[in-house]
Design an enzyme around this catalytic site. Structure first.
Site, PDB file in Angstrom:
ATOM      1  N   HIS A 223       0.883  -1.182   0.000  1.00 54.96           N
ATOM      2  CA  HIS A 223       0.000   0.000   0.000  1.00 54.96           C
ATOM      3  C   HIS A 223       0.916   1.226   0.000  1.00 54.96           C
ATOM      4  O   HIS A 223       1.722   1.394  -0.916  1.00 54.96           O
ATOM      5  CB  HIS A 223      -0.927  -0.098   1.217  1.00 54.96           C
ATOM      6  N   LYS A 265       8.471  -9.001  -7.200  1.00 53.08           N
ATOM      7  CA  LYS A 265       7.428  -7.984  -7.315  1.00 53.08           C
ATOM      8  C   LYS A 265       8.120  -6.639  -7.213  1.00 53.08           C
ATOM      9  O   LYS A 265       8.841  -6.382  -6.249  1.00 53.08           O
ATOM     10  CB  LYS A 265       6.414  -8.133  -6.197  1.00 53.08           C
ATOM     11  N   GLY A 268       5.752  -0.027  -6.801  1.00 51.35           N
ATOM     12  CA  GLY A 268       5.498   1.159  -7.628  1.00 51.35           C
ATOM     13  C   GLY A 268       4.838   0.811  -8.949  1.00 51.35           C
ATOM     14  O   GLY A 268       4.506   1.699  -9.730  1.00 51.35           O
ATOM     15  N   PHE A 269       4.635  -0.485  -9.177  1.00 55.03           N
ATOM     16  CA  PHE A 269       3.959  -0.923 -10.403  1.00 55.03           C
ATOM     17  C   PHE A 269       2.750  -1.775 -10.037  1.00 55.03           C
ATOM     18  O   PHE A 269       2.794  -2.528  -9.068  1.00 55.03           O
ATOM     19  CB  PHE A 269       4.905  -1.760 -11.278  1.00 55.03           C
ATOM     20  N   HIS A 271      -1.698  -2.237  -9.748  1.00 56.41           N
ATOM     21  CA  HIS A 271      -2.735  -1.663  -8.896  1.00 56.41           C
ATOM     22  C   HIS A 271      -3.910  -2.619  -8.842  1.00 56.41           C
ATOM     23  O   HIS A 271      -4.244  -3.249  -9.840  1.00 56.41           O
ATOM     24  CB  HIS A 271      -3.192  -0.307  -9.457  1.00 56.41           C
ATOM     25  N   ARG A 280      -3.647   8.945 -11.613  1.00 56.54           N
ATOM     26  CA  ARG A 280      -2.904  10.042 -10.993  1.00 56.54           C
ATOM     27  C   ARG A 280      -1.481  10.173 -11.511  1.00 56.54           C
ATOM     28  O   ARG A 280      -0.812  11.168 -11.259  1.00 56.54           O
ATOM     29  CB  ARG A 280      -2.873   9.810  -9.467  1.00 56.54           C
ATOM     30  N   ASP A 322       2.792   5.901  -6.554  1.00 59.42           N
ATOM     31  CA  ASP A 322       4.006   5.871  -5.748  1.00 59.42           C
ATOM     32  C   ASP A 322       5.268   5.935  -6.594  1.00 59.42           C
ATOM     33  O   ASP A 322       6.323   6.341  -6.105  1.00 59.42           O
ATOM     34  CB  ASP A 322       4.022   4.602  -4.876  1.00 59.42           C
ATOM     35  N   ARG A 347      -3.492  11.817   3.298  1.00 57.35           N
ATOM     36  CA  ARG A 347      -4.648  10.909   3.348  1.00 57.35           C
ATOM     37  C   ARG A 347      -5.507  11.117   4.590  1.00 57.35           C
ATOM     38  O   ARG A 347      -6.645  10.603   4.648  1.00 57.35           O
ATOM     39  CB  ARG A 347      -4.128   9.470   3.217  1.00 57.35           C
ATOM     40  N   ARG A 366     -18.366  -6.836   9.697  1.00 61.29           N
ATOM     41  CA  ARG A 366     -17.993  -8.091  10.340  1.00 61.29           C
ATOM     42  C   ARG A 366     -18.296  -9.219   9.356  1.00 61.29           C
ATOM     43  O   ARG A 366     -19.407  -9.765   9.360  1.00 61.29           O
ATOM     44  CB  ARG A 366     -18.809  -8.236  11.627  1.00 61.29           C
TER      45      ARG A 366
HETATM   46  N1  COA Z   1       5.789  -6.421 -10.091  1.00 58.99           N
HETATM   47  C1  COA Z   1       5.822  -7.601 -10.717  1.00 58.99           C
HETATM   48  N2  COA Z   1       4.710  -8.297 -11.015  1.00 58.99           N
HETATM   49  C2  COA Z   1       3.535  -7.763 -10.649  1.00 58.99           C
HETATM   50  C3  COA Z   1       3.431  -6.523  -9.998  1.00 58.99           C
HETATM   51  C4  COA Z   1       4.620  -5.845  -9.720  1.00 58.99           C
HETATM   52  N3  COA Z   1       4.584  -4.676  -9.077  1.00 58.99           N
HETATM   53  N4  COA Z   1       2.144  -6.232  -9.751  1.00 58.99           N
HETATM   54  C5  COA Z   1       1.439  -7.248 -10.236  1.00 58.99           C
HETATM   55  N5  COA Z   1       2.274  -8.170 -10.777  1.00 58.99           N
HETATM   56  C6  COA Z   1       1.890  -9.424 -11.386  1.00 58.99           C
HETATM   57  C7  COA Z   1       1.666 -10.473 -10.298  1.00 58.99           C
HETATM   58  O1  COA Z   1       2.859 -11.156  -9.983  1.00 58.99           O
HETATM   59  C8  COA Z   1       0.627 -11.352 -10.927  1.00 58.99           C
HETATM   60  O2  COA Z   1       1.262 -12.176 -11.856  1.00 58.99           O
HETATM   61  P1  COA Z   1       0.838 -13.724 -12.026  1.00 58.99           P
HETATM   62  O3  COA Z   1      -0.588 -13.666 -12.455  1.00 58.99           O
HETATM   63  O4  COA Z   1       1.801 -14.233 -12.999  1.00 58.99           O
HETATM   64  O5  COA Z   1       0.986 -14.282 -10.643  1.00 58.99           O
HETATM   65  C9  COA Z   1      -0.240 -10.366 -11.717  1.00 58.99           C
HETATM   66  O6  COA Z   1       0.631  -9.257 -12.005  1.00 58.99           O
HETATM   67  C10 COA Z   1      -1.460  -9.883 -10.926  1.00 58.99           C
HETATM   68  O7  COA Z   1      -0.996  -9.291  -9.726  1.00 58.99           O
HETATM   69  P2  COA Z   1      -1.694  -9.366  -8.316  1.00 58.99           P
HETATM   70  O8  COA Z   1      -0.676  -9.144  -7.247  1.00 58.99           O
HETATM   71  O9  COA Z   1      -2.538 -10.604  -8.211  1.00 58.99           O
HETATM   72  O10 COA Z   1      -2.655  -8.143  -8.394  1.00 58.99           O
HETATM   73  P3  COA Z   1      -3.367  -7.497  -7.163  1.00 58.99           P
HETATM   74  O11 COA Z   1      -4.507  -6.748  -7.726  1.00 58.99           O
HETATM   75  O12 COA Z   1      -3.656  -8.440  -6.080  1.00 58.99           O
HETATM   76  O13 COA Z   1      -2.217  -6.564  -6.586  1.00 58.99           O
HETATM   77  C11 COA Z   1      -0.856  -4.816  -6.033  1.00 58.99           C
HETATM   78  C12 COA Z   1      -2.150  -5.229  -6.726  1.00 58.99           C
HETATM   79  C13 COA Z   1      -0.810  -3.296  -5.943  1.00 58.99           C
HETATM   80  C14 COA Z   1      -0.814  -5.391  -4.599  1.00 58.99           C
HETATM   81  C15 COA Z   1       0.341  -5.359  -6.834  1.00 58.99           C
HETATM   82  O14 COA Z   1       0.302  -4.837  -8.144  1.00 58.99           O
HETATM   83  C16 COA Z   1       1.657  -5.044  -6.164  1.00 58.99           C
HETATM   84  O15 COA Z   1       2.076  -5.767  -5.266  1.00 58.99           O
HETATM   85  N6  COA Z   1       2.331  -3.951  -6.598  1.00 58.99           N
HETATM   86  C17 COA Z   1       3.546  -3.517  -5.965  1.00 58.99           C
HETATM   87  C18 COA Z   1       3.220  -2.724  -4.701  1.00 58.99           C
HETATM   88  C19 COA Z   1       2.746  -1.334  -4.970  1.00 58.99           C
HETATM   89  O16 COA Z   1       3.320  -0.629  -5.769  1.00 58.99           O
HETATM   90  N7  COA Z   1       1.698  -0.944  -4.238  1.00 58.99           N
HETATM   91  C20 COA Z   1       1.134   0.399  -4.339  1.00 58.99           C
HETATM   92  C21 COA Z   1      -0.249   0.321  -4.871  1.00 58.99           C
HETATM   93  S1  COA Z   1      -0.907   1.945  -5.164  1.00 58.99           S
END
Ligand code: COA
Length: 379
Positions: A223, A265, A268-269, A271, A280, A322, A347, A366
């Protein structure tokens, strides 16, 4: 409920309530605060105006803004009780722990802590908005062996934030990029920390408890902590001020290819909601570009572009807010660990708006769980 098909892991895709605070539209990559596109607000409105918009539903009139501005400027100083609590914390603890503790101390000392009337809640939100920058600024300074810098009533929210942190007046371009980041970070519907604040509010707990819990959720790298993690990536790749943009991009690209090959993972990439790009990012990237020009740091752009291009080529995953915010705060002079506390300051507006909304139409949050432990057995 016994089958896993019925379980929505991470509540993905589950709509749990209405909100009138903001609308995220992943199809059009758009984000509206109370109906206004966030990029339009970032182009022309102060953070103070956006805060009032989020809380009340409408942009303030001139006299409402004047009144709030005076209130905000009068409530900025670091409360000695909060300073004393911060001073008990080690200078190598995470600054999010300091932010979380500070909000808890502010709540514990609030004479209206248990008053959850709409009027009292709005006042507490405004006070927290005004008070929190001094917490971040002092924490940044004490980690550098420096003392508190008193706020200045002649400066607006953003320029005073930078003043209290660095003890010097920031250039107008820097103040503006900071303001843009605050507007963009202010609100984003039912993200993990906002949902946390709503869960806590749903038990009829108080506003400061809800914000304290939200800070805990924001700290995580999936997050808010991602803006720090982005900078750790840049640092790991290596920031070399004398390097050309092209060379930096090449090294960043190679780093990303290796990271993805190792199934890492990259923060910054990606969502949870936006799958074709974060609404944004273009506005924040433009602010980062202005900071890169201002500080003459084109190698940072090389790192930025190199990582983005390699991620796009390999997985078509787009940057989130981010990604440009991290290097922007770095260029301004903040330590990496301070990035997420800055996000708290922004926030607080969104969280408290959701706290008001949850309280006004409350239902205890709940959910149920499907038990998959052992069947009943004899002792
Ligand atoms: N780097 C590498 N691979 C990524 C990725 C990243 N930042 N974000 C997503 N993926 C890949 C996952 O590994 C997954 O691949 P797979 O299907 O081969 O397993 C696919 O993309 C789907 O990702 P998933 O994590 O299931 O999506 P989600 O909706 O649950 O997660 C986040 C969203 C934000 C948690 C996830 O993109 C992430 O962990 N990003 C990095 C943290 C971040 O920047 N957070 C700030 C959010 S504003």
């Amino acid at each position: 409920m016994t089958t896993t098909e019925e379980i929505k892991k991470g509540l993905a895709g589950v709509v749990v309530d209405y909100t009138a605070v903001s609308k995220v539209n992943p199809e059009t990559n758009s984000l509206l605060y109370r109906g206004y596109p966030v990029q339009d607000l970032a182009a022309s409105k102060s953070f103070e105006e956006v805060a009032l918009l989020l809380w009340t539903g409408e942009l303030p009139t001139q006299s409402e803004l004047t009144e709030f501005t005076a209130f905000e400027r009068a409530n900025r100083a670091l409360d000695p009780r909060v300073k004393a609590a911060i001073d008990l914390l080690p200078t190598d603890c995470h600054p999010m722990d300091v932010g979380r503790t500070a909000v808890s101390v502010i709540g514990a000392n609030h004479p209206e802590a248990e008053n959850s009337s709409p009027e009292a809640e709005l006042l507490k939100a405004k006070e927290l908005f005004a008070a929190f920058p001094a917490v971040v600024a002092y924490d940044q300074r004490r980690r550098r062996g420096l003392d508190v810098v008193a706020p200045r009533e002649d400066l607006d929210y953003s320029s005073n934030f930078l003043w209290m942190t660095f003890g010097e007046e920031a250039a107008p371009e820097v103040v503006d990029a900071f303001r843009v980041s605050m507007v963009l970070y202010a609100e984003h519907s039912f993200n993990a920390s906002t949902f946390t604040a709503r869960v806590i509010t749903s038990t009829l707990s108080d506003l400061h408890s809800a914000v304290t819990g939200a800070i805990g959720a924001l700290k995580g790298p999936l997050h808010g902590g991602a803006n720090e993690a982005v900078m750790h990536t840049f640092t790991e790749i290596g920031i070399n001020k004398d390097e050309s943009r092209e060379d930096a991009a090449k090294r960043a690209k190679a780093w990303m290819e290796e990271a993805l090959a190792a199934k890492k993972k990259v923060m910054g990439f990606g969502h949870r909601v936006y799958k074709h790009g974060d609404s944004r990012v273009p506005t924040m990237k433009a602010a980062l570009d202005r900071m890169i020009e201002h500080y003459g740091r084109h190698e940072m752009l090389g790192l930025y572009d190199g990582l983005e291009a390699a991620m796009d080529e390999a997985k078509s995953i787009k940057p989130n807010l981010d990604y440009p915010a991290g290097p922007t705060y770095h260029l301004m002079g903040f330590d990496t660990e301070m990035f997420t506390p800055i996000f708290i300051a922004a926030r607080i507006t969104g969280w408290t708006s959701h706290i008001f909304e949850q309280r006004a139409a409350n239902a205890l949050i709940r959910p149920l769980s499907a038990y998959n432990g052992s069947e009943q057995r004899a002792l």
